[in-house]
Design a protein around this motif. Structure first.
Motif, PDB file in Angstrom:
ATOM      1  N   ALA A  18       3.608  -6.907   1.252  1.00 30.84           N
ATOM      2  CA  ALA A  18       3.473  -8.331   0.935  1.00 30.84           C
ATOM      3  C   ALA A  18       4.829  -8.976   0.704  1.00 30.84           C
ATOM      4  O   ALA A  18       5.133 -10.022   1.249  1.00 30.84           O
ATOM      5  N   ARG A  19       5.660  -8.396  -0.101  1.00 32.90           N
ATOM      6  CA  ARG A  19       6.986  -8.935  -0.383  1.00 32.90           C
ATOM      7  C   ARG A  19       7.831  -7.880  -1.062  1.00 32.90           C
ATOM      8  O   ARG A  19       7.321  -7.114  -1.863  1.00 32.90           O
ATOM      9  N   GLY A  20       9.082  -7.840  -0.790  1.00 34.47           N
ATOM     10  CA  GLY A  20       9.985  -6.938  -1.478  1.00 34.47           C
ATOM     11  C   GLY A  20       9.888  -5.519  -0.967  1.00 34.47           C
ATOM     12  O   GLY A  20       9.019  -5.179  -0.169  1.00 34.47           O
ATOM     13  N   LEU A  42       0.993   2.650  -8.532  1.00 35.46           N
ATOM     14  CA  LEU A  42       0.325   1.472  -7.978  1.00 35.46           C
ATOM     15  C   LEU A  42      -0.185   0.530  -9.065  1.00 35.46           C
ATOM     16  O   LEU A  42      -0.666  -0.557  -8.775  1.00 35.46           O
ATOM     17  N   GLY A  43      -0.074   0.970 -10.361  1.00 35.54           N
ATOM     18  CA  GLY A  43      -0.432   0.053 -11.439  1.00 35.54           C
ATOM     19  C   GLY A  43       0.615  -1.030 -11.612  1.00 35.54           C
ATOM     20  O   GLY A  43       0.392  -2.034 -12.278  1.00 35.54           O
ATOM     21  N   ASN A  44       1.773  -0.830 -10.976  1.00 34.70           N
ATOM     22  CA  ASN A  44       2.860  -1.798 -11.083  1.00 34.70           C
ATOM     23  C   ASN A  44       2.787  -2.803  -9.934  1.00 34.70           C
ATOM     24  O   ASN A  44       2.700  -2.430  -8.761  1.00 34.70           O
ATOM     25  N   SER A  45       2.859  -4.085 -10.270  1.00 34.19           N
ATOM     26  CA  SER A  45       2.667  -5.113  -9.240  1.00 34.19           C
ATOM     27  C   SER A  45       3.750  -5.078  -8.168  1.00 34.19           C
ATOM     28  O   SER A  45       3.477  -5.300  -6.991  1.00 34.19           O
ATOM     29  N   ALA A  46       4.999  -4.810  -8.582  1.00 32.83           N
ATOM     30  CA  ALA A  46       6.076  -4.771  -7.597  1.00 32.83           C
ATOM     31  C   ALA A  46       5.837  -3.646  -6.606  1.00 32.83           C
ATOM     32  O   ALA A  46       6.112  -3.792  -5.412  1.00 32.83           O
ATOM     33  N   VAL A  47       5.295  -2.523  -7.098  1.00 34.25           N
ATOM     34  CA  VAL A  47       4.999  -1.405  -6.206  1.00 34.25           C
ATOM     35  C   VAL A  47       3.889  -1.806  -5.237  1.00 34.25           C
ATOM     36  O   VAL A  47       3.965  -1.528  -4.037  1.00 34.25           O
TER      37      VAL A  47
END
Ligand SMILES: [Mg+2]
Ligand SMILES: [Zn+2]
Ligand SMILES: [Zn+2]
Ligand SMILES: [Zn+2]
Lengths: 885, 83
Positions: free
Chosen positions: A738-740, A726-731
């Motif tokens: 939200a997106r992706g 969860l430290g990764n923004s894409a995750v």
């Protein structure tokens, strides 16, 4: 005003030559329009009795001025009859079903009686068709042998028969056809569905041509002073010219061949005058080579009279510009540029109470200097409807003082727009009713419309250059209706699925997820920063005090925007649907419990606040109404934007980086998969592959390969996912909804995977291979579109090529889908647009015909239902028990 | 000739009944409509042929509904226009 009248009956018929002559005011015989001095030729195409177009002149027929004179028809006497192209199908049918000698229907008298009897039947709409008549038989009435009638587009009819085993064709002239049609008796026509009192069939063959008034084909004067005639006039000139020549030749006794040629030429000109796009007929062209726009072209198609002029309307009091986002606005607001606010106006009646106020508006005039100044006015309208345009500045035109002093009760002032005015806002294509909603305006700088991104879903808007339209209602009734029925808050619930369509998107969801995830503690300063723009009066008791410093938890902060008394228990988007749910103790914090407006546990994400889902929004609407829901959306969007700013959120190229171990694992995994594919290909080539039921061995192999490679790609995603938390923004974006998705992340960090066309591996290309880079008949993964690289690692030239092939299919699909669904939508709307629900619950047409006996069969308004169900039983029970059921 | 399909027996065909004069009168007064304002069904529709309804009669259709459980509709039998 005359009272509206009910139309008793309409007759659709043909104009008889007698009718044409009767309504004609002038027999046109000259193909010329104006002489050298600019005067119209008498008995020419611009004869002054056909109507006036020049201002100042009076009509010779009705004596009115241009604009009042409707124009008057003339006529041309044709040298020989010609066929009207619009009726060729009717003519063909009539020639085939009637006798060539006596004109009677080719049916036995008793058959005729049978059809006549049917006509008495009130439920029958039956008429005789071509199929009811046997071909080439003998007339039952006069025993004449019938012949086959062939039709050749656009206007040629031929009789065909066999003589000594040879086919013989004989062309029917329009005069022959007319003579035949004249013989068909009225009673036989009735059985064919033709009312001979209004439409004798021989009238489809023209002997006299109506000339439309000049008002519908006005000539225009070009800048160089030259006259330019309308396309219709050009065509009429051609017709008269040929007609004249035809007559001269006829009178001079010209040979049959020349007469026939001229006849055909006349037919061509009359045909293209009616319709310049008939099949089998070269279109008549202007000198410049442009095809002429004749009668049919004026009516047909998108820019025709019906779709272009009558159903499509242009409006005043509207504005259009690019849109851009402003999360600080309320969802019900709309930011507009000063230039638009100054240009557009609302009429205000002058009364004793507001006269002083309106005088001030007039004194400000049409140029409001800045958006902070009070609004001005653009027009003052006297009781006799005379409009006085206001001029500002300090020049001689400045009439503000003068008009202000003239102003009296009973006048109207066109006041400029100001903050709080109600406008309608729209984005095309307007596919559902939420495509037009009313907003309250707020003046802003710059040149774009500003809107809260939370109202993007109903408009389907984004900010990549989208433009939108604004309309300003001009009466009190229109404003009241726009506000009460079309305002944003009235449209939070979509009638499409009975749930909220307005809600958080993108960063709203990431922000609220980051804020509410697990437990975080904020000092008073930080908590107040987060809640600065939310509509709250005080902070609750701090959640904990450490070293004399008070702290508020993240869940406390979020709870401040929830209404008291709200009870909800459900699972978030991030819930993995574990076989056994640990409820409040979920390690993902995906189990949400809200008791009396306090978030006890769980992370708020798409399921709770997103557009289309919005569980909390939905519950607030049911329990406290749309007004409170709007307030909540405003608070929630602002809180989430502040949260994401406070916590910080960014995504860069190095967010896709994995460590050396993961890259090694991924490489080994893909190597293994490719070896597996090779092995299966070998089995297939040895003929050892057991085909699956209903499949060939080749199909089975393809399916196996796709499966192996698909699994391998997914596993690289798992490897990447283990490294990226969860430290990764894409995750964060993928988990919160939200997106992706995790698939996108897999393709960025792990492996892009198999490219496909129509669900199959890529096979097209050269003989036996997709590209010259591969060996012929290579069935391997790489040769048929498997991309083992990731977007981060970069793809090889062959992989790039396959990627482009796969990508194009997606583009083509969307292009095709939008055009098809657009046409489907148009047809549906045309069919449904005037239906309404009557007071007895039935759905009816304007004619009172019933479409549904009960709206939706249950009489329920979908916006008042809970995702389709009339009552949300589960929600009510949960709300009372405060437990999941 | 093999066996003919009996549409009445098919699982997805709802119940169709011919209405008598009395029922028809109440229907028309209840909804305040003329016969012509009712929805239509063609005389050669397989179900119309199966229940032997003639043009001019009204059929009551009772079908399962997603929203209401069970819903009734009424259709006037008309002759199919040619072409
Ligand atoms: Mg866009
Ligand atoms: Zn006139
Ligand atoms: Zn005959
Ligand atoms: Zn869970």
């Amino acid at each position: 005003m005359p009272s509206p009248k009910r139309i008793g009956k309409l007759d659709f018929g043909l104009l008889s030559p007698k009718d044409v002559r009767k309504m004609s005011v002038c027999k046109v015989i000259w193909p010329d329009t104006y002489d050298d001095d600019g005067f119209p030729y008498s008995k020419g195409l611009m004869d002054p009795s056909l109507g006036v177009i020049d201002p100042g002149l009076r009509c010779r027929t009705c004596g009115q001025k241009s604009g009042d004179c409707p124009g008057h028809f003339g006529h041309i006497d044709l040298a020989k009859p010609v066929i009207h192209v619009g009726y060729t199908r009717l003519i063909r049918k009539l020639l085939r079903v009637t006798c060539r000698n006596c004109g009677r229907l080719l049916l036995e008298p008793q058959e005729i009686d049978k059809f006549s009897a049917l006509e008495e039947d009130p439920f029958s709409t039956d008429v005789v068709s071509e199929k009811d008549i046997k071909k080439e038989r003998v007339c039952p009435h006069c025993a004449d042998q019938q012949m086959k009638v062939n039709f050749e587009k656009p206007t040629t009819f031929m009789e065909v028969w066999t003589e000594d085993g040879r086919k013989v064709e004989h062309k029917l002239t329009p005069a022959d056809i007319r003579a035949r049609l004249e013989r068909v008796p009225d009673d036989d026509l009735r059985i064919l569905g033709i009312d001979a009192t209004v439409a004798r069939p021989e009238w489809t063959i023209l002997t006299v041509l109506s000339v439309p008034p000049v008002t519908m084909r006005p000539s225009i004067i070009l800048e160089n002073g030259q006259r330019s005639e309308d396309d219709l006039t050009h065509k009429l000139v051609d017709i008269i010219r040929i007609n004249q020549r035809f007559k001269e030749n006829q009178d001079a006794g010209a040979p049959q061949l020349i007469i026939e040629d001229l006849w055909e030429l006349l037919q061509y000109h009359v045909t293209t005058y009616m319709d310049n796009e008939v099949a089998g007929c070269p279109p008549a062209r202007h000198r410049s080579g442009r095809p002429l726009k004749t009668l049919s072209q004026r009516l047909k198609g998108k820019d025709g009279r019906f779709r272009g002029s009558l159903s499509g309307k242009r409006v005043n009091f509207s504005a259009r510009t690019v849109i851009s986002p402003d999360p600080n606005l309320s969802v019900s607001e709309l930011g507009i540029p000063l230039a638009i606010a100054n240009e557009m106006s609302i009429p205000v009646r002058v009364t004793r109470e507001n006269i002083e106020e309106l005088r001030e508006r007039i004194l400000v005039g049409p140029e409001r200097p800045t958006m902070r100044d009070p609004c001005g006015a653009n027009y003052a309208i006297r009781p006799d409807k005379r409009r006085l345009r206001l001029h500002g500045g300090s020049g001689p035109l400045d009439n503000r003082e003068m008009v202000a002093s003239m102003l009296e009760v009973g006048w109207t002032v066109d006041r400029q727009l100001r903050d709080g005015d109600i406008v309608l806002f729209n984005r095309q294509p307007s596919l559902h009713r939420m495509s037009i909603m009313s907003h309250r305006i707020k003046l802003m700088g710059d040149r774009t419309f500003r809107l809260n991104p939370a109202v993007c879903p109903p408009y389907n808007a984004d900010f990549d250059g989208d433009e939108m339209n604004m309309h300003v209602p001009q009466t009190e009734e229109a404003r009241a209706e726009a506000f009460l029925l079309a305002s944003v808050q009235e449209n939070i619930l979509s009638p499409r699925f009975g749930g909220p369509i307005i809600g958080g998107i993108h960063d709203h969801i990431s922000g609220i997820f980051l804020l509410t995830h697990e437990t975080q503690w904020f000092t008073k300063k930080d908590a107040l920063y987060l809640l600065k723009h939310a509509n709250i009066d005080f902070l609750p008791k701090p959640g904990k005090v450490e070293d004399g410093i008070a702290y508020w938890s993240n869940k406390q902060v979020f709870s401040q925007i929830l209404p008291r008394g709200l009870n909800m228990v459900y699972r978030a988007t991030s819930c993995k649907n574990c076989p056994e749910c640990k409820n409040d103790l979920c390690e993902r914090d995906a189990f949400i419990r809200i008791i009396d407006g306090d978030l006890i546990a769980g992370t708020i994400d798409k399921k709770s606040v997103g557009a289309f889902d919005g569980a909390i929004m939905n519950r607030i609407i049911r329990e406290q109404g749309l007004g409170r829901a709007r307030q909540y959306i405003d608070d929630m969007t602002k809180l989430s934007i502040r949260s994401i700013m406070f916590i910080g959120f960014s995504f860069g190229i190095d967010d896709e980086d994995l460590s050396r171990t993961e890259y090694g694992q991924i490489r080994d995994l893909l190597d293994e998969a490719e070896v597996d594919v090779e092995k299966r290909i070998r089995i297939y080539n040895d003929g050892q592959l057991e085909p699956m039921p209903g499949r060939t061995a080749e199909e089975t192999l393809e399916m196996q390969i796709m499966q192996v490679l698909g699994k391998a790609r997914d596993k690289t995603g798992d490897i990447a996912g283990r490294h990226l938390g969860l430290g990764n923004s894409a995750v964060v974006m993928a988990v919160s909804g939200a997106r992706g998705s995790m698939l996108n992340l897999t393709q960025m960090a792990g492996c892009i995977g198999q490219q496909s066309v129509r669900g199959e591996r890529i096979v097209r290309g050269y003989e036996g291979r997709t590209l010259p880079h591969f060996k012929k008949y290579d069935q391997g993964a790489g040769a048929h579109g498997f991309i083992r690289n990731s977007y981060k690692s970069g793809i090889s030239p062959t992989e790039f090529f396959f990627h482009a092939i796969g990508g194009r299919e997606g583009l083509v699909d969307t292009a095709v889908r939008t055009s098809q669904s657009g046409y489907l939508q148009r047809r549906l709307i045309n069919a449904l647009q005037d239906l309404k629900v009557a007071y007895d619950g039935t759905v009816r047409t304007t004619g009172g015909r019933i479409i549904q006996f009960q709206f939706g069969e249950d009489g329920t308004d979908p916006t008042k239902s809970a995702f389709g169900d009339p009552v949300d039983v589960k929600g009510i029970v949960e709300s009372v028990l405060k437990e999941e059921v | 000739m093999g066996t003919r399909l009996n549409v009445l027996m098919h699982d997805m065909v709802p119940k169709h009944q011919i209405m008598n004069d009395e029922e028809l009168r109440t229907l028309l007064t209840d909804y305040n409509v003329a016969m012509e304002q009712l929805p239509k069904i063609y005389h050669d529709d397989p179900i119309v042929k199966a229940i032997e309804a003639l043009p001019g009669t009204v059929i009551r259709i009772t079908r399962k509904s997603h929203t209401a459980g069970e819903a009734e509709a009424y259709r006037l039998v008309v002759r199919r226009p040619k072409k």
